[in-house]
Design a protein around this motif. Sequence first.
Motif, PDB file in Angstrom:
ATOM      1  N   LEU A  89     -64.156  36.698  77.787  1.00  0.00           N
ATOM      2  CA  LEU A  89     -64.210  35.399  79.070  1.00  0.00           C
ATOM      3  C   LEU A  89     -65.730  35.092  79.840  1.00  0.00           C
ATOM      4  CD1 LEU A  89     -61.185  35.223  80.886  1.00  0.00           C
ATOM      5  CD2 LEU A  89     -61.066  34.105  79.269  1.00  0.00           C
ATOM      6  N   ASP A  90     -66.321  36.897  79.958  1.00  0.00           N
ATOM      7  CA  ASP A  90     -68.015  36.721  80.592  1.00  0.00           C
ATOM      8  C   ASP A  90     -68.381  36.151  79.943  1.00  0.00           C
ATOM      9  OD1 ASP A  90     -69.363  37.519  82.419  1.00  0.00           O
ATOM     10  OD2 ASP A  90     -69.705  39.498  82.152  1.00  0.00           O
ATOM     11  N   PHE A  91     -68.751  35.945  78.326  1.00  0.00           N
ATOM     12  CA  PHE A  91     -69.770  35.859  77.772  1.00  0.00           C
ATOM     13  C   PHE A  91     -70.029  34.338  78.002  1.00  0.00           C
ATOM     14  CE2 PHE A  91     -71.611  34.879  73.783  1.00  0.00           C
ATOM     15  CZ  PHE A  91     -73.165  34.842  73.628  1.00  0.00           C
ATOM     16  N   TYR A  92     -68.548  34.167  77.376  1.00  0.00           N
ATOM     17  CA  TYR A  92     -68.650  32.681  76.725  1.00  0.00           C
ATOM     18  C   TYR A  92     -68.282  31.503  78.286  1.00  0.00           C
ATOM     19  CZ  TYR A  92     -67.413  28.542  74.235  1.00  0.00           C
ATOM     20  OH  TYR A  92     -67.084  27.029  73.359  1.00  0.00           O
ATOM     21  N   TYR A  93     -68.090  32.126  79.226  1.00  0.00           N
ATOM     22  CA  TYR A  93     -68.188  30.925  80.676  1.00  0.00           C
ATOM     23  C   TYR A  93     -69.236  31.375  81.326  1.00  0.00           C
ATOM     24  CZ  TYR A  93     -64.172  28.197  78.437  1.00  0.00           C
ATOM     25  OH  TYR A  93     -63.595  27.451  78.251  1.00  0.00           O
ATOM     26  N   SER A  94     -70.192  32.677  81.211  1.00  0.00           N
ATOM     27  CA  SER A  94     -71.595  32.546  82.579  1.00  0.00           C
ATOM     28  C   SER A  94     -71.986  31.841  82.179  1.00  0.00           C
ATOM     29  CB  SER A  94     -71.721  34.492  82.110  1.00  0.00           C
ATOM     30  OG  SER A  94     -70.757  34.986  82.317  1.00  0.00           O
ATOM     31  N   PRO A  95     -73.454  31.187  82.531  1.00  0.00           N
ATOM     32  CA  PRO A  95     -74.108  30.005  82.787  1.00  0.00           C
ATOM     33  C   PRO A  95     -75.537  30.689  82.192  1.00  0.00           C
ATOM     34  CG  PRO A  95     -73.347  30.437  85.301  1.00  0.00           C
ATOM     35  CD  PRO A  95     -72.395  31.606  84.255  1.00  0.00           C
ATOM     36  N   TRP A  96     -75.879  31.060  81.574  1.00  0.00           N
ATOM     37  CA  TRP A  96     -76.318  31.853  81.146  1.00  0.00           C
ATOM     38  C   TRP A  96     -77.830  30.760  80.176  1.00  0.00           C
ATOM     39  CZ3 TRP A  96     -76.353  36.749  80.913  1.00  0.00           C
ATOM     40  CH2 TRP A  96     -74.748  37.155  80.640  1.00  0.00           C
ATOM     41  N   PRO A  97     -78.961  31.096  81.135  1.00  0.00           N
ATOM     42  CA  PRO A  97     -79.626  32.293  81.519  1.00  0.00           C
ATOM     43  C   PRO A  97     -79.254  32.218  83.328  1.00  0.00           C
ATOM     44  CG  PRO A  97     -81.440  30.516  81.363  1.00  0.00           C
ATOM     45  CD  PRO A  97     -80.428  29.822  80.668  1.00  0.00           C
ATOM     46  N   HIS A  98     -78.757  31.235  83.894  1.00  0.00           N
ATOM     47  CA  HIS A  98     -78.593  30.754  85.263  1.00  0.00           C
ATOM     48  C   HIS A  98     -77.160  31.999  85.913  1.00  0.00           C
ATOM     49  CE1 HIS A  98     -81.532  28.099  84.585  1.00  0.00           C
ATOM     50  NE2 HIS A  98     -80.951  27.217  83.522  1.00  0.00           N
ATOM     51  N   ILE A  99     -77.335  32.835  85.403  1.00  0.00           N
ATOM     52  CA  ILE A  99     -76.225  33.478  85.908  1.00  0.00           C
ATOM     53  C   ILE A  99     -75.853  33.902  87.756  1.00  0.00           C
ATOM     54  CG2 ILE A  99     -75.304  34.757  82.988  1.00  0.00           C
ATOM     55  CD1 ILE A  99     -77.152  37.444  84.701  1.00  0.00           C
ATOM     56  N   HIS A 100     -77.300  34.349  88.077  1.00  0.00           N
ATOM     57  CA  HIS A 100     -76.876  34.386  89.862  1.00  0.00           C
ATOM     58  C   HIS A 100     -76.970  32.501  90.497  1.00  0.00           C
ATOM     59  CE1 HIS A 100     -77.472  38.354  89.234  1.00  0.00           C
ATOM     60  NE2 HIS A 100     -78.300  37.826  88.031  1.00  0.00           N
ATOM     61  N   ASP A 101     -76.826  31.767  89.477  1.00  0.00           N
ATOM     62  CA  ASP A 101     -76.859  30.479  89.771  1.00  0.00           C
ATOM     63  C   ASP A 101     -75.402  30.192  90.242  1.00  0.00           C
ATOM     64  OD1 ASP A 101     -76.213  27.311  90.581  1.00  0.00           O
ATOM     65  OD2 ASP A 101     -78.942  27.013  89.343  1.00  0.00           O
TER      66      ASP A 101
END
Length: 334
Positions: A89-101
């Motif tokens: 879940l974390d890999f697929y739905y994280s907004p890479w590369p803006h994971i701190h947005d």
Amino acid sequence: LGFAPVMDGEGGFIPDTPGNLRAREEFNQVPEMIGITQEDAFLYLLAFGPEMAMRGPNRTEFQNLLSAMVYYFEDWIEDRDPEDIYQALDFYYSPWPHIHDPDMNRYQIGALMTDIAFGMTADMQCRHHTEYADTYFYVYNFVSPNATIVPDFMGTPHMLDVPYVWGFPFLRHNPEIQAQTQINDIIGYVPIDDEYSYYMAEMWTNFAKYGNPTPSPVQPPSGMDPQSWPQFSNEQLNYFYIGNDTCEAREDYRQHEFAFWREYMVWLVWGDEGFPGTPEEPDSEFRMPRFFPGQGPRPDTSDMTCFDDEGCSEDIRDILNNMVSKYMEILLDL
């Protein structure tokens, strides 16, 4: 939440589960129209706490929400590692590369909820029903320019299409009828809303009369070219897009995301054997399981105010449980 049908048994209005009835082909094999709004589940982001309306979750909060969701697979997992589900879940739905947005994190949580609770559900229904009757799928993404009551981060949330199908924008032209219906104009509809309402009403009534929303091309608002709405099929995953600037036929709506839930998550949780079905002896709290702080790594919720001191708040417990429960019910129907 949790609008699950009640099975009445033999002779009842709903004699068996929808999955069993479909497996036995005991359902009305008539044309079907089904659709979603583009941000269908975003309305329910507010259940995570009022701060969701003011800001999105930071990276830690985003991961905490995913961790909490994993607990609702506990009744179904046998020898699989819950950490694998969380990592997927974390890999697929994280907004890479803006994971701190925070805004993008909030959008991705809403997208995950929309995929599991609305999008994949509609897609599965279309895939099955099209084998028996004409099937039409739509994605609605029009928002009135006057709809300031809808926060920008919600996009086009749940049920925003319904007032246009039923002609709510036209009520302001007839105060007497509006008073009788007691349907207030909370949007402040303008002429473009009339156009979209007329457009959708024409296609919906065409479907009711002919089983086809566009027996001949129908002209969208704002002078767009007339459009035809093709049927959904398993060979051509057609859908009709209704947006602010575009109304047109398209293909393959979020198929990669739906396959993540339909194919990969099934394999990840149950392996090559596939979905095992309902546990033989589910406990009495199967549909509303507790948050299990003693099992597995407890999420760090210290900096997330929408979690209480005991772990997952009641609101979050309910919304996460209902998302996973709905997902499981759909898999039962496969």
